[in-house]
Design a protein around this motif. Structure first.
Motif, PDB file in Angstrom:
ATOM      1  N   ASN A 373      -9.437   5.597   7.139  1.00  0.00           N
ATOM      2  CA  ASN A 373      -8.341   4.928   6.269  1.00  0.00           C
ATOM      3  C   ASN A 373      -6.937   5.657   6.524  1.00  0.00           C
ATOM      4  N   GLU A 374      -6.868   7.088   7.084  1.00  0.00           N
ATOM      5  CA  GLU A 374      -5.925   7.508   7.479  1.00  0.00           C
ATOM      6  C   GLU A 374      -5.141   6.963   8.689  1.00  0.00           C
ATOM      7  N   LEU A 375      -6.170   6.449   9.622  1.00  0.00           N
ATOM      8  CA  LEU A 375      -5.577   6.005  10.828  1.00  0.00           C
ATOM      9  C   LEU A 375      -5.167   4.313  10.462  1.00  0.00           C
ATOM     10  N   LEU A 376      -5.608   3.835   9.455  1.00  0.00           N
ATOM     11  CA  LEU A 376      -5.232   2.532   9.045  1.00  0.00           C
ATOM     12  C   LEU A 376      -3.599   2.318   9.060  1.00  0.00           C
ATOM     13  N   GLN A 377      -2.902   3.399   8.757  1.00  0.00           N
ATOM     14  CA  GLN A 377      -1.482   3.470   8.298  1.00  0.00           C
ATOM     15  C   GLN A 377      -0.766   3.220   9.693  1.00  0.00           C
ATOM     16  N   PRO A 378       0.464   2.412   9.797  1.00  0.00           N
ATOM     17  CA  PRO A 378       1.074   2.379  10.866  1.00  0.00           C
ATOM     18  C   PRO A 378       2.053   3.514  11.257  1.00  0.00           C
ATOM     19  N   ALA A 379       2.884   3.530  12.223  1.00  0.00           N
ATOM     20  CA  ALA A 379       3.914   4.663  12.474  1.00  0.00           C
ATOM     21  C   ALA A 379       4.863   4.649  11.729  1.00  0.00           C
ATOM     22  N   TRP A 380       5.294   3.382  11.237  1.00  0.00           N
ATOM     23  CA  TRP A 380       6.394   3.271  10.442  1.00  0.00           C
ATOM     24  C   TRP A 380       6.259   3.262   8.927  1.00  0.00           C
ATOM     25  N   PRO A 381       7.153   3.920   8.096  1.00  0.00           N
ATOM     26  CA  PRO A 381       6.858   3.946   6.651  1.00  0.00           C
ATOM     27  C   PRO A 381       6.805   2.535   5.831  1.00  0.00           C
ATOM     28  N   THR A 382       5.681   2.693   4.946  1.00  0.00           N
ATOM     29  CA  THR A 382       5.346   1.476   4.161  1.00  0.00           C
ATOM     30  C   THR A 382       5.605   1.732   2.736  1.00  0.00           C
ATOM     31  N   ARG A 383       5.794   0.823   1.766  1.00  0.00           N
ATOM     32  CA  ARG A 383       6.004   1.018   0.452  1.00  0.00           C
ATOM     33  C   ARG A 383       4.815   1.679  -0.142  1.00  0.00           C
ATOM     34  N   GLN A 384       3.654   1.312  -0.002  1.00  0.00           N
ATOM     35  CA  GLN A 384       2.648   2.122  -0.246  1.00  0.00           C
ATOM     36  C   GLN A 384       1.361   2.148   0.720  1.00  0.00           C
ATOM     37  N   ARG A 385       0.594   3.282   0.561  1.00  0.00           N
ATOM     38  CA  ARG A 385      -0.407   3.381   1.482  1.00  0.00           C
ATOM     39  C   ARG A 385      -1.462   2.089   1.215  1.00  0.00           C
ATOM     40  N   TRP A 386      -2.125   1.561   2.470  1.00  0.00           N
ATOM     41  CA  TRP A 386      -3.045   0.570   2.315  1.00  0.00           C
ATOM     42  C   TRP A 386      -4.350   0.934   2.631  1.00  0.00           C
ATOM     43  N   HIS A 387      -5.113   0.670   1.974  1.00  0.00           N
ATOM     44  CA  HIS A 387      -6.490   0.944   1.989  1.00  0.00           C
ATOM     45  C   HIS A 387      -7.534  -0.075   2.532  1.00  0.00           C
ATOM     46  N   PHE A 388      -8.496   0.241   3.280  1.00  0.00           N
ATOM     47  CA  PHE A 388      -9.247  -0.726   4.020  1.00  0.00           C
ATOM     48  C   PHE A 388      -9.853  -1.620   3.263  1.00  0.00           C
ATOM     49  N   PHE A 389     -10.131  -1.304   1.783  1.00  0.00           N
ATOM     50  CA  PHE A 389     -10.945  -2.055   0.928  1.00  0.00           C
ATOM     51  C   PHE A 389      -9.933  -2.780   0.052  1.00  0.00           C
ATOM     52  N   GLU A 390      -8.666  -2.822   0.331  1.00  0.00           N
ATOM     53  CA  GLU A 390      -7.535  -3.268  -0.441  1.00  0.00           C
ATOM     54  C   GLU A 390      -7.826  -4.873  -0.824  1.00  0.00           C
ATOM     55  N   GLU A 391      -7.690  -5.058  -2.230  1.00  0.00           N
ATOM     56  CA  GLU A 391      -7.964  -6.511  -2.542  1.00  0.00           C
ATOM     57  C   GLU A 391      -6.913  -7.643  -2.046  1.00  0.00           C
ATOM     58  N   ASN A 392      -5.564  -7.157  -2.288  1.00  0.00           N
ATOM     59  CA  ASN A 392      -4.770  -8.191  -1.823  1.00  0.00           C
ATOM     60  C   ASN A 392      -3.930  -7.544  -0.452  1.00  0.00           C
ATOM     61  N   ALA A 393      -4.427  -8.115   0.439  1.00  0.00           N
ATOM     62  CA  ALA A 393      -4.162  -7.622   2.040  1.00  0.00           C
ATOM     63  C   ALA A 393      -3.216  -8.561   2.365  1.00  0.00           C
ATOM     64  N   THR A 394      -2.018  -8.216   3.243  1.00  0.00           N
ATOM     65  CA  THR A 394      -1.196  -9.081   3.800  1.00  0.00           C
ATOM     66  C   THR A 394      -1.938  -9.523   5.126  1.00  0.00           C
ATOM     67  N   PHE A 395      -1.230 -10.664   5.657  1.00  0.00           N
ATOM     68  CA  PHE A 395      -1.835 -10.910   7.038  1.00  0.00           C
ATOM     69  C   PHE A 395      -1.721  -9.858   8.138  1.00  0.00           C
ATOM     70  N   PRO A 396      -0.864  -9.014   8.414  1.00  0.00           N
ATOM     71  CA  PRO A 396      -1.126  -7.865   9.353  1.00  0.00           C
ATOM     72  C   PRO A 396      -2.286  -6.988   8.916  1.00  0.00           C
ATOM     73  N   GLN A 397      -2.142  -6.756   7.624  1.00  0.00           N
ATOM     74  CA  GLN A 397      -3.287  -5.782   7.173  1.00  0.00           C
ATOM     75  C   GLN A 397      -4.835  -6.507   7.679  1.00  0.00           C
ATOM     76  N   ARG A 398      -4.637  -7.783   7.312  1.00  0.00           N
ATOM     77  CA  ARG A 398      -6.303  -8.520   7.727  1.00  0.00           C
ATOM     78  C   ARG A 398      -6.400  -8.425   9.128  1.00  0.00           C
ATOM     79  N   ILE A 399      -5.329  -8.350   9.925  1.00  0.00           N
ATOM     80  CA  ILE A 399      -5.683  -8.188  11.417  1.00  0.00           C
ATOM     81  C   ILE A 399      -6.205  -6.734  11.775  1.00  0.00           C
TER      82      ILE A 399
END
Length: 802
Positions: A373-399
């Motif tokens: 879950n730590e490695l899931l985060q991209p190198a650039w800043p995001t509005r909020q940390r994304w979790h692997f089991f997040e319900e509302n994932a964006t297209f990039p996050q699903r990738i």
């Protein structure tokens, strides 16, 4: 492992292995604990699930085949001096089996044999509600005629109180009894001796060194039987069935937690134990409604994973995504937690490796979830940390989700390898064009091809296999792939490169794309210099500081366009998404930014850009359009006009558009918010306003530019208003606005072809002509002279108007 029947649990011995030690328990009953949900199989919405389960039970009993109900988990407790099984998972199955035994016993047994069986069944009890417990006791003490539905006969009994009718467990039991009754009436044969074919395995609470808390967590999922629980039961049943092609694999003996068992048993245990714990830990941290989140997240994971495999075995997916149901609806239409039956999953599970692959994925996630879950985060800043089991994932996050699963399918978890793999995938997935499901699938298809190199993605990028992938790639991903190859070469040549590249990729505007900072003869110092200046030049939203003032960088960039075709294709909007596209898609723009960032310092950058803005256009004019350079200059030289173009907060581009043989620059906002540039109309209007005191409401702020297809000017005379209409067809028409009676003066028009003015030098002579022919009162042919003459005549001879 030994199998047990329901009577075995009500009065029998069971042998278990607990923490490496063998124990024997003498069970004397089953008690559904307080923490359990109400019995749910009789609910109307569970009809399909209930029918399928009862059909399976009856079919097994009738055919004489063994029917395994999988594992029953629970604690064995001493209650009133008796060892009682407290099931914490398997309540629904046990209750249905209790009702089946009770019904068939009452239909087929008589005398002492029936009494003994009812006494035995009375050891099955509910402690969830007193009324449920009392109903089970009553049920075992009565006899029915079965001439009508059991629910009606029981409901008409004197002992059936209102409290029973209001109890959801009792209500469900009656519905199930009715269904059993109808099915039994169809068979008409002795079934009681065959009930012993229905068996299950028992795992007491401490068999797998698990705590009471975990078992409570496993079952604290709300009162209603969840869709995921139904899916899970159907999956294990399918794995047990001999009809599936992978049955030999699922039936093979394996060792799990020190015990030898069939593969499907071990898989079932993982589903309920360590894999459940994985989703429970996520739910515990993210939602107070833990039960719903656990099963919802668990099932969503399965749907996403199986959808990936479904699309993988459907070659035509890019052209027919909307037809690929049910997974398309689950994955894209936010219908990811609804279960309508196992049949829809069969096509995917026909591929035997799906089960083994998802086992590797879930095992890896269970053990290394926090790190991953730590490695899931991209190198650039995001509005909020994304979790692997997040319900509302964006297209990039699903990738990224897909990339993690592909990694764990290929090799066991390795932190460095996964970190590098996800860095490369993020750089592909974050592309601005990944805003549709089709482009998402293009990236996933590429990720799937590259997954063979997850163990060392940098080395794979330099191998012939990756070169072949790049050759066949024709989408927007190709350039980013080539950039990843270039960066991999640098990293493998010198390990110091990796943190420098990752830092540059982490800029909130660049987001993984830094090709414009890389030169062919790269050295670390040169890259650091360009990277430092670029980070000062851009913020996460676009140019900043002096480069944002008066849109300096955008105007300097526009000034460097060399060809007419490039200019026509430009988006002039100075906003975040456009800059991301410019820096990813436009090689000439990237070369320009690189040259700017190669200058000594910011002062040199500002000086050069001001010089570029002041230069005349060097556009290669096509022969058919002699005003191209004039138009080009208007897009970058006047700061005030550029400010008007940009000063509308809309996420749409500023583009050049043809309309009826004229070219306009179109500011997003409305259909008429466009300015004609392929003529000297703006210059003529400006000079006319200055010399003749015309007014218009179509001026672009305070700039010498005017919007709309047609531009109208007004000039107040004595009692009339003179109108000058600049029409889009190239004509300038003068007429009076005054609403006079039909007359010679009211119909008078003077028309000129402003589109015939071919250079800036022709503007003033054109306006001079207008001055003479419209406004010169000494010229008897001028419009103003004729108007004055007509009005004077009207005053002297009013009868002329009549």
């Amino acid at each position: 492992m030994r199998k047990y029947t329901l009577p075995d649990l009500l009065n029998g011995t069971i042998d278990v292995l607990e923490q490496g030690n063998a124990y024997t328990y003498n069970l004397q009953g089953i008690q559904i604990p307080m923490i359990q949900r109400d019995y749910a199989q009789g609910r109307p919405q569970e009809y399909r699930i209930r029918k399928r389960f009862l059909d399976a039970l009856f079919n097994a009993v009738i055919s004489g085949d063994n029917f395994e109900l999988d594992f029953i988990y629970g604690a064995i407790e001493e209650l009133d001096g008796k060892q009682i099984l407290i099931p914490l998972d398997g309540q629904q199955r046990l209750t249905a089996l209790f009702l089946l035994y009770w019904y068939i016993s009452n239909r087929e047994l008589y005398g002492q044999e029936l009494t003994n069986m009812c006494d035995l069944l009375s050891r099955f009890s509910y402690s969830t509600r007193a009324s449920a417990r009392e109903f089970c006791e009553r049920l075992c003490s009565i006899r029915l005629s079965f001439d009508i539905l059991p629910s009606k006969e029981i409901g008409n009994s004197a002992w059936y109180y209102e409290v029973y009718r209001l109890n959801p467990t009792v209500a469900s039991m009656l519905v199930v009894l009715d269904d059993i009754h109808e099915r039994y009436e169809q068979e008409g044969r002795q079934l009681f001796p065959l009930l012993s074919n229905v068996t299950f395995y028992i795992l007491p609470l401490k068999s797998f060194s698990l705590t009471d808390e975990l078992y409570i967590k496993m079952n604290a999922r709300g009162k209603q039987l969840s869709d995921f629980e139904n899916f899970k039961a159907d999956l294990i049943k399918w794995m047990q069935g001999k009809a599936n092609g992978a049955h030999p694999l699922f039936a093979k003996r394996v060792v799990y937690d020190g015990r030898e068992m069939s593969y499907h048993m071990a898989f079932s245990l993982k589903l309920d134990n360590e894999w459940t714990r994985l989703f429970w830990n996520y739910a515990e941290d993210n939602d107070p409604n833990i039960g719903k989140v656990v099963d919802g997240g668990y099932f969503r994971f399965w749907n996403w994973y199986l959808f990936h495999h479904f699309m993988g075995i459907t070659p035509s997916y890019l052209n027919s995504l909307e037809h690929q149901k049910p997974f398309w609806e689950r994955f894209v239409a936010n219908d990811q937690e609804r279960y309508t039956g196992f049949d829809e999953f069969a096509k995917v599970f026909e591929n035997s490796d799906v089960v083994s692959k998802i086992e590797r994925v879930l095992d890896g996630l269970s053990i290394h979830h926090s790190e991953i879950n730590e490695l899931l985060q991209p190198a650039w800043p995001t509005r909020q940390r994304w979790h692997f089991f997040e319900e509302n994932a964006t297209f990039p996050q699903r990738i990224i989700y897909y990339s993690v699963t592909r990694f764990l399918e290929e090799i066991p978890y390795d932190r460095v390898a996964m970190q590098r793999w996800l860095r490369v995938v993020w750089n592909l997935a974050i592309d601005p064009d990944v805003r549709s499901s089709q482009n998402m699938w293009r990236v996933m298809r590429l990720v799937d091809k590259m997954a063979v190199g997850v163990e060392d993605i940098y080395s794979f990028l330099l191998q012939p296999a990756c070169e072949e992938i790049i050759k066949t790639e024709s989408s927007f991903l190709k350039n980013q792939l080539l950039e990843e190859v270039a960066k991999a070469k640098l990293i493998l040549s010198n390990g110091d490169w990796e943190p420098l590249l990752v830092k540059a990729e982490g800029h909130p505007l660049f987001m993984g794309n830094i090709r414009f900072l890389l030169s062919d003869d790269e050295d670390v110092n040169g890259f650091l210099h360009r990277s430092d200046l670029a980070m000062k030049m851009f913020s996460g939203a676009g140019p900043q500081g002096p480069f944002a003032k008066d849109y300096m960088l955008m105007r300097a960039y526009i000034s460097q366009v060399q060809t007419w075709s490039d200019l026509l294709m430009m988006n002039l909007k100075d906003y975040t998404d456009n800059w991301r596209l410019i820096l990813r898609r436009n090689p000439k723009a990237m070369d320009f930014i690189q040259s700017i960032c190669s200058l000594p310092d910011e002062a040199a950058q500002v000086e050069l850009m001001n010089e570029l803005i002041d230069r005349p256009s060097a556009l290669d004019e096509p022969n058919f359009f002699t005003l191209a350079r004039h138009m080009h200059e208007k897009l970058y030289q006047p700061a005030d006009f550029h400010d008007w173009l940009q000063n509308l907060h809309a996420d749409k581009g500023i583009e050049l558009k043809w309309y009826e043989n004229n070219l306009y620059v179109h500011r997003p906002g409305s259909w008429y918010d466009r300015v004609m540039l392929n003529s000297f109309r703006n210059e003529i209007i400006t000079l006319m306003i200055q010399r003749f005191d015309f007014t218009t409401h179509k001026q672009c702020g305070e700039t010498p530019f005017y919007w709309d297809y047609d531009v109208t000017l007004y000039k107040k005379l004595d009692s009339e208003t003179l109108v000058a209409n600049f029409l889009s067809d190239g004509r300038l028409v003068f007429h009076l606005l005054e609403d006079l009676e039909p007359s010679e003066i009211q119909e008078m028009e003077f028309s000129y072809g402003y589109s015939l003015v071919e250079s800036i030098d022709g503007v003033e002579p054109f306006v001079d002509r207008i001055s003479s022919e419209i406004f010169d009162e000494d010229n008897q042919e001028s419009m103003l002279f004729k108007i004055r003459n007509f009005m004077d005549t009207q005053k002297k001879n009013p009868e002329m108007i009549e």
